[in-house]
Design an enzyme around this catalytic site. Sequence first.
Site, mmCIF file in Angstrom:
data_model
loop_
_atom_site.group_PDB
_atom_site.id
_atom_site.type_symbol
_atom_site.label_atom_id
_atom_site.label_comp_id
_atom_site.label_asym_id
_atom_site.label_seq_id
_atom_site.Cartn_x
_atom_site.Cartn_y
_atom_site.Cartn_z
ATOM 1 N N ASN A 1 -2.867 10.009 -4.260
ATOM 2 C CA ASN A 1 -1.723 11.035 -2.470
ATOM 3 C C ASN A 1 -1.876 12.368 -2.631
ATOM 4 O O ASN A 1 -2.094 13.179 -1.880
ATOM 5 C CB ASN A 1 -1.015 10.074 -2.631
ATOM 6 C CG ASN A 1 0.309 10.939 -1.129
ATOM 7 O OD1 ASN A 1 -0.546 11.066 -0.540
ATOM 8 N ND2 ASN A 1 0.603 11.589 -1.512
ATOM 9 N N ARG B 1 -2.683 0.016 -10.065
ATOM 10 C CA ARG B 1 -1.475 -0.110 -9.052
ATOM 11 C C ARG B 1 -1.445 1.388 -8.411
ATOM 12 O O ARG B 1 -1.551 2.058 -8.796
ATOM 13 C CB ARG B 1 -0.500 0.077 -9.703
ATOM 14 C CG ARG B 1 1.098 0.252 -8.948
ATOM 15 C CD ARG B 1 2.308 0.838 -9.951
ATOM 16 N NE ARG B 1 3.413 1.270 -9.329
ATOM 17 C CZ ARG B 1 3.741 2.419 -8.831
ATOM 18 N NH1 ARG B 1 2.871 3.822 -8.731
ATOM 19 N NH2 ARG B 1 4.841 2.954 -8.555
ATOM 20 N N ASP C 1 -0.503 16.775 -1.534
ATOM 21 C CA ASP C 1 -1.173 15.894 -1.110
ATOM 22 C C ASP C 1 -2.596 16.067 -1.108
ATOM 23 O O ASP C 1 -3.341 17.314 -0.552
ATOM 24 C CB ASP C 1 -0.737 14.999 0.693
ATOM 25 C CG ASP C 1 1.158 14.941 -0.127
ATOM 26 O OD1 ASP C 1 1.085 15.191 -1.051
ATOM 27 O OD2 ASP C 1 0.942 13.008 1.177
ATOM 28 N N HIS D 1 10.274 1.514 -13.058
ATOM 29 C CA HIS D 1 10.658 2.966 -13.227
ATOM 30 C C HIS D 1 11.663 3.631 -12.502
ATOM 31 O O HIS D 1 11.522 5.343 -12.956
ATOM 32 C CB HIS D 1 9.068 3.166 -13.728
ATOM 33 C CG HIS D 1 8.161 3.518 -12.748
ATOM 34 N ND1 HIS D 1 7.905 2.446 -12.106
ATOM 35 C CD2 HIS D 1 7.513 4.461 -12.425
ATOM 36 C CE1 HIS D 1 7.486 2.663 -11.031
ATOM 37 N NE2 HIS D 1 7.449 4.494 -11.036
ATOM 38 N N ASP D 2 10.978 3.401 -11.811
ATOM 39 C CA ASP D 2 11.570 4.077 -10.880
ATOM 40 C C ASP D 2 13.539 4.376 -10.499
ATOM 41 O O ASP D 2 13.918 2.714 -10.941
ATOM 42 C CB ASP D 2 12.149 4.236 -8.731
ATOM 43 C CG ASP D 2 10.241 4.992 -9.269
ATOM 44 O OD1 ASP D 2 10.453 5.802 -9.865
ATOM 45 O OD2 ASP D 2 9.192 4.918 -8.596
ATOM 46 N N GLU E 1 -2.565 8.028 4.937
ATOM 47 C CA GLU E 1 -1.364 8.986 6.367
ATOM 48 C C GLU E 1 -2.518 10.029 6.537
ATOM 49 O O GLU E 1 -3.067 10.972 5.550
ATOM 50 C CB GLU E 1 -0.324 9.324 5.233
ATOM 51 C CG GLU E 1 0.447 9.527 6.025
ATOM 52 C CD GLU E 1 2.247 10.172 6.012
ATOM 53 O OE1 GLU E 1 2.943 10.124 5.863
ATOM 54 O OE2 GLU E 1 2.068 11.595 5.119
ATOM 55 N N LEU F 1 -0.513 7.486 0.434
ATOM 56 C CA LEU F 1 -2.621 8.197 0.428
ATOM 57 C C LEU F 1 -3.287 8.043 1.817
ATOM 58 O O LEU F 1 -4.143 8.187 1.561
ATOM 59 C CB LEU F 1 -2.652 7.244 -0.651
ATOM 60 C CG LEU F 1 -4.486 6.707 -1.041
ATOM 61 C CD1 LEU F 1 -4.867 7.914 -1.116
ATOM 62 C CD2 LEU F 1 -4.497 5.692 -1.705
ATOM 63 N N ASP G 1 -0.471 4.471 -6.497
ATOM 64 C CA ASP G 1 0.885 5.020 -5.879
ATOM 65 C C ASP G 1 1.407 5.083 -4.457
ATOM 66 O O ASP G 1 0.403 5.759 -4.013
ATOM 67 C CB ASP G 1 0.682 6.247 -7.354
ATOM 68 C CG ASP G 1 1.761 6.806 -6.983
ATOM 69 O OD1 ASP G 1 3.006 5.705 -7.563
ATOM 70 O OD2 ASP G 1 2.464 7.529 -6.521
ATOM 71 N N GLU H 1 1.989 -0.344 -4.054
ATOM 72 C CA GLU H 1 3.059 0.469 -3.792
ATOM 73 C C GLU H 1 3.355 0.956 -1.898
ATOM 74 O O GLU H 1 2.899 2.139 -1.814
ATOM 75 C CB GLU H 1 3.819 1.416 -4.442
ATOM 76 C CG GLU H 1 4.625 1.947 -4.682
ATOM 77 C CD GLU H 1 5.291 3.064 -5.165
ATOM 78 O OE1 GLU H 1 6.464 3.084 -5.315
ATOM 79 O OE2 GLU H 1 4.497 4.333 -4.844
#
Length: 551
Positions: free
Chosen positions: A102, A198, A170, A310-311, A207, A205, A200, A241
């Site tokens: 992204n 994965r 971005d 991890h968040d 949009e 990404l 992210d 994600e």
Amino acid sequence: MTARWYRSGAIYSLDVRLFQDSNGDGIGDFAGLTSRLDHLSRLGISILWLGPIHPTPFRDGGYDVADYYAVDPSLGTLGDFAELMAECDERGIRVMLDLVLNHTSDEHPWFQAARSDRRSPYRDWYVWSDDEPPNRNEGMVFPGVQESTWTYDDTAGAWYHHRFYSFQPDLNVLNPHVRSEMKKILTFWERLGVSGFRLDGAPFLIEKTTADGAAGRAHGFLVELRDRLSWLRGDAVFLAEAHVPDDELLEFFGDADGAASRVHMLFAFRLNEALMLSLARRDASAIAEALTSLPPLPRNAAWATFLRNHDEVDLSQLTPDERAEVFAAFGPEPEHQLYERGIRRRLTPMLNGDEARVRLAYSLQFTMPGTPVLRYGDEIGMGENLELPERDAIRTPMQWSGTENGGFSTAPEDRLLRPLVDAPPYGFKEVNVTDQRLVPDSMLMWFDRMLHTLRECEEIGAGSHRVIDGTPAPVLAHVAEGSTGVILFVHNLTDSPQCVELDDVPVEEQPPVEVFSDHPYDSELDPTRLEVGPYGFRWIRLRRSHGPAPG
Ligand code: NOJ
Ligand code: CA
């Protein structure tokens, strides 16, 4: 062939920097991780998801990439990465990489070129506006630390768009050159042997953002990426994600059977929030409701389930009242919370170190539809360090032993990337792999048993799940059924024993077999009338099919 590799077994998520340091510089690296693969292999992990490994200024845990075609020198060389891949192969462990497309770091040469010259071919690789965008204070992913989604850049003489931090501009996914470059990045890493990625921030990404605002999502780009991915390696997968409501979520899978396939797997965020709410209330109805209302997946698609990652624990899909209940139970202090958006704690301390309850929670997660994801350190019940800023609280080094620096590194303590948790009860002297290996009833050995049992329960990842009604409020009973058989799961969310009558359990000719439980129950097993102890759980196989699986 019934289960695909990504729908059986478990995913282990780690940050290479925090796992094992091999050269004493205080930072975990590929060689260190390679030397610890036997721990993962023995634990029964089949898939490794590595947090970002690319060169990075490391201002957002590596999610600020400065070069997609290299590895960060602090982790080792590409050769060390190749060796890690080969050693994973030897052990039948697949590797998935975090792919952060992204945005780049503002230090990425593309952004440097873009900002310094309006005529640079890279200018249009990012999203610019000459005028101050009216919506610049909307759509922040990190409210509290992030003031806007557009920042004025003096060098560029223009505003640039960033969904996340201002140092993460971005990329412009509408630019065809950006799209080709992204496909090239996929090619590069697939050629080096990774089994998947994965994706992210997948919704951001794709949009279609311009200076005039966001104009929907370019789902077709996911089809393009998927085409490239699958052409290069037929069994490679995307795990996206995407924390969006259900009706938008299915768009990410696309038409699994046709020419418009998109991603294979999505994180089950809503289920995660329901798990948290049910655990907080000691009442199974939120999970039962979520399980029953999960959107049906296309063929071969799968959920990735998780309790922690991890968040922070993200509770944004709960109502304000529900969120308040979870905060009150698991993150009551301001220091536990991240700008009111989530909880920056590991699971074991969230459950007050009550191991029986922690096991119940993981048993619940591991029996939900999909492939379970386990965060490094959770297999030994690690805690957090609330003195560290933001999400770093849960990103402390792995605790291997009770010796210096917990066996993570031989560097002087003040040179470690981050300090180890050293205060009781979760410090490395109390909580570590080496000690737990020697104790048959430790958390580690329990995870070991659960993960190995999971590998015999293909129905969890590849079958269909159904809630059995009529249980008392603290109990969840559900059945997973697939081409290999049928399993019944019963979980008790309270500390008082429960007795359940399950009239709706499928009747099978084979005798039921208890394959996993919190403690040994009566050998007389009647699946329609079951006891389940305090924070108890029972996995009961009702049928095992031995014939060839159709399809
Ligand atoms: C989502 C990741 O999980 C998070 O850690 C990161 O900060 C953002 N994406 C930005 O890449
Ligand atoms: Ca190192």
